[in-house]
Scaffold this motif. Structure first.
Motif, PDB file in Angstrom:
ATOM      1  N   THR A  41     -16.396  18.643  32.446  1.00  0.00           N
ATOM      2  CA  THR A  41     -16.084  17.859  33.643  1.00  0.00           C
ATOM      3  C   THR A  41     -14.597  17.943  33.984  1.00  0.00           C
ATOM      4  OG1 THR A  41     -15.861  15.882  32.248  1.00  0.00           O
ATOM      5  CG2 THR A  41     -17.989  16.258  33.294  1.00  0.00           C
ATOM      6  N   HIS A  42     -13.732  18.088  32.963  1.00  0.00           N
ATOM      7  CA  HIS A  42     -12.299  18.220  33.233  1.00  0.00           C
ATOM      8  C   HIS A  42     -12.013  19.514  33.983  1.00  0.00           C
ATOM      9  CE1 HIS A  42      -8.162  16.829  32.238  1.00  0.00           C
ATOM     10  NE2 HIS A  42      -7.889  18.087  32.494  1.00  0.00           N
ATOM     11  N   VAL A  43     -12.675  20.607  33.598  1.00  0.00           N
ATOM     12  CA  VAL A  43     -12.499  21.887  34.296  1.00  0.00           C
ATOM     13  C   VAL A  43     -12.967  21.780  35.745  1.00  0.00           C
ATOM     14  CG1 VAL A  43     -13.328  24.271  34.388  1.00  0.00           C
ATOM     15  CG2 VAL A  43     -12.585  23.314  32.216  1.00  0.00           C
ATOM     16  N   LEU A  44     -14.120  21.134  35.956  1.00  0.00           N
ATOM     17  CA  LEU A  44     -14.624  20.957  37.318  1.00  0.00           C
ATOM     18  C   LEU A  44     -13.706  20.057  38.141  1.00  0.00           C
ATOM     19  CD1 LEU A  44     -18.464  20.503  36.680  1.00  0.00           C
ATOM     20  CD2 LEU A  44     -17.290  22.561  37.458  1.00  0.00           C
ATOM     21  N   ALA A  45     -13.174  19.005  37.511  1.00  0.00           N
ATOM     22  CA  ALA A  45     -12.273  18.094  38.217  1.00  0.00           C
ATOM     23  C   ALA A  45     -10.980  18.799  38.610  1.00  0.00           C
ATOM     24  CB  ALA A  45     -11.973  16.877  37.353  1.00  0.00           C
ATOM     25  N   ASP A  46     -10.418  19.604  37.717  1.00  0.00           N
ATOM     26  CA  ASP A  46      -9.198  20.354  38.043  1.00  0.00           C
ATOM     27  C   ASP A  46      -9.430  21.300  39.213  1.00  0.00           C
ATOM     28  OD1 ASP A  46      -7.741  19.102  36.156  1.00  0.00           O
ATOM     29  OD2 ASP A  46      -7.620  20.775  34.754  1.00  0.00           O
ATOM     30  N   ALA A  47     -10.580  21.949  39.227  1.00  0.00           N
ATOM     31  CA  ALA A  47     -10.890  22.850  40.336  1.00  0.00           C
ATOM     32  C   ALA A  47     -11.021  22.083  41.647  1.00  0.00           C
ATOM     33  CB  ALA A  47     -12.183  23.613  40.035  1.00  0.00           C
ATOM     34  N   ARG A  48     -11.599  20.891  41.587  1.00  0.00           N
ATOM     35  CA  ARG A  48     -11.714  20.069  42.793  1.00  0.00           C
ATOM     36  C   ARG A  48     -10.339  19.662  43.303  1.00  0.00           C
ATOM     37  NH1 ARG A  48     -16.014  19.269  45.772  1.00  0.00           N
ATOM     38  NH2 ARG A  48     -17.294  18.607  44.002  1.00  0.00           N
ATOM     39  N   LEU A  49      -9.448  19.291  42.403  1.00  0.00           N
ATOM     40  CA  LEU A  49      -8.106  18.868  42.802  1.00  0.00           C
ATOM     41  C   LEU A  49      -7.299  20.030  43.371  1.00  0.00           C
ATOM     42  CD1 LEU A  49      -7.316  16.550  39.764  1.00  0.00           C
ATOM     43  CD2 LEU A  49      -7.688  15.815  42.115  1.00  0.00           C
ATOM     44  N   ARG A  50      -7.515  21.226  42.847  1.00  0.00           N
ATOM     45  CA  ARG A  50      -6.757  22.396  43.319  1.00  0.00           C
ATOM     46  C   ARG A  50      -7.419  23.095  44.499  1.00  0.00           C
ATOM     47  NH1 ARG A  50      -6.273  23.817  37.452  1.00  0.00           N
ATOM     48  NH2 ARG A  50      -4.152  23.243  36.787  1.00  0.00           N
ATOM     49  N   ASP A  51      -8.621  22.636  44.877  1.00  0.00           N
ATOM     50  CA  ASP A  51      -9.399  23.280  45.935  1.00  0.00           C
ATOM     51  C   ASP A  51      -9.711  24.731  45.557  1.00  0.00           C
ATOM     52  OD1 ASP A  51     -10.802  23.421  48.272  1.00  0.00           O
ATOM     53  OD2 ASP A  51      -9.073  23.859  49.543  1.00  0.00           O
TER      54      ASP A  51
END
Length: 345
Positions: free
Chosen positions: A78-88
């Motif tokens: 979930t941290h990897v997915l969240a980072d990708a969401r924040l970075r677009d």
């Protein structure tokens, strides 16, 4: 003569083979028979194979994998997915860089069962137990587990191993203290209880209002128009008390790059979208709702909306920890329920 030579050669062949066996290099024999130095246990080798590709630790719960089979624990996934969401960006596997956000996550149940059977050390007694019973051992069975005195509610600060608690309680001085000395500890307990009681009393009082609105909504992700596109969430417009409203949320109070922070939180505000000449004193709170799985605590907020002040301050969404925030960021939408109370004039 030929018969003698034939018999002579026949008798010599075994002797030659025997000499060859005896003259075999000594080093070769040692290499074949010498056991490997410092052999690793099977559990250690499996631990290195089944560990998470991000934190390099054995998963404690769900195990996810990319299409190439690289493993990640639930928190790191979930941290990897969240980072990708924040970075677009598109989330990728940290090992092979294959996309992992375009398809639903795949759990590896075989690895989860195998990890649960691997031994792990108790953090208190250092004995090894299968991971599927380790938590029960640490919380209820281990004699070395940390516990508190049963008189801690009246101020005893003792903390120590469970097997020493009985001896401590025999000589603990707090049961023999006067009521005046115990009052300080009881004040702390009363303060916490009063806060909880005030929250429940406030909710019950608000439920007696005539004008109450509640509905379930989705916070959808958007990007700002700045040079560095910041992530924010917003609902679609909805009607309540003859006005149009929107709920807006942001991450880490619009920090420039939230991916640089391991601690993450979500704050939200209620926005009045229509013009009004009347003052609207509102109480509002956000709950999980029937269509969401957000772990959120109740928190009541109050704001008076008017023509000049149509946006409430950002208030924290009371999530238990950063892991829950990452889990919400990893999802495509955040489902929640909002309840609004219009105070009588």
């Amino acid at each position: 003569m030929a018969e003698v030579e034939a018999s002579s050669s026949a008798t010599e062949l075994p002797e030659i083979s025997k000499l060859d066996a005896e003259d075999e290099p000594a080093s070769k024999k040692i290499k074949l028979s010498k056991p490997p130095e410092n052999p690793e246990r099977l559990e250690q080798r499996l631990g290195g194979i089944l560990c998470c590709a991000v934190c390099l630790d054995l998963p404690r719960a769900a195990v996810y994998q990319c299409t190439n089979g690289h493993l990640m624990c639930a928190g790191c996934f979930t941290h990897v997915l969240a980072d990708a969401r924040l970075r677009d960006e598109v989330a990728t596997c940290p090992n092979c860089r294959i996309d992992i956000s375009e398809t639903p996550p795949s759990r590896n149940l075989a690895v989860e069962k195998a990890v649960n059977e691997l031994p792990s050390e108790c953090q208190y007694c250092n004995k090894e137990f299968p991971r599927n019973i380790l938590e029960r051992h640490e919380t209820t069975l281990c004699d070395e587990r940390t516990t508190v005195c049963r008189f801690s509610r009246i101020g005893c600060p003792w903390r120590g191993p469970f097997h020493e608690s009985t001896e401590h309680e025999k000589v603990c001085a707090h049961p023999n203290k006067s009521g005046l000395e115990v009052m300080e500890a009881l004040k702390v307990i009363d303060t916490k209880a009063e806060e909880e009681k005030h929250l429940y009393d406030s909710i019950f009082d608000l439920l007696s209002y005539e004008k109450i609105f509640f509905n379930d909504f989705q916070l959808k992700p958007f990007r700002t128009d700045e040079f560095v596109h910041k992530l924010y969430y917003e609902t679609s417009r909805f009607s309540a008390f003859n006005n149009q409203w929107v709920v807006k949320a942001r991450i880490n109070n619009s920090q420039r790059d939230p991916t640089l922070s391991s601690e993450r939180d979500i704050t939200y505000q209620l926005i009045l979208k229509t013009k009004t000449t009347a003052v609207l004193p509102l109480h509002f709170l956000v709950l999980r709702g029937p269509f969401g799985d957000m772990k959120v605590n109740a928190g009541i907020h109050k704001f008076e909306f008017n023509e000049q002040n149509n946006e409430s301050p950002y208030v924290p969404l009371p999530l238990p920890d950063s892991a829950e925030c990452n889990r919400l960021l990893a999802s495509k939408r955040i489902n929640f329920r909002i309840i609004m109370f219009l105070a009588p004039k």
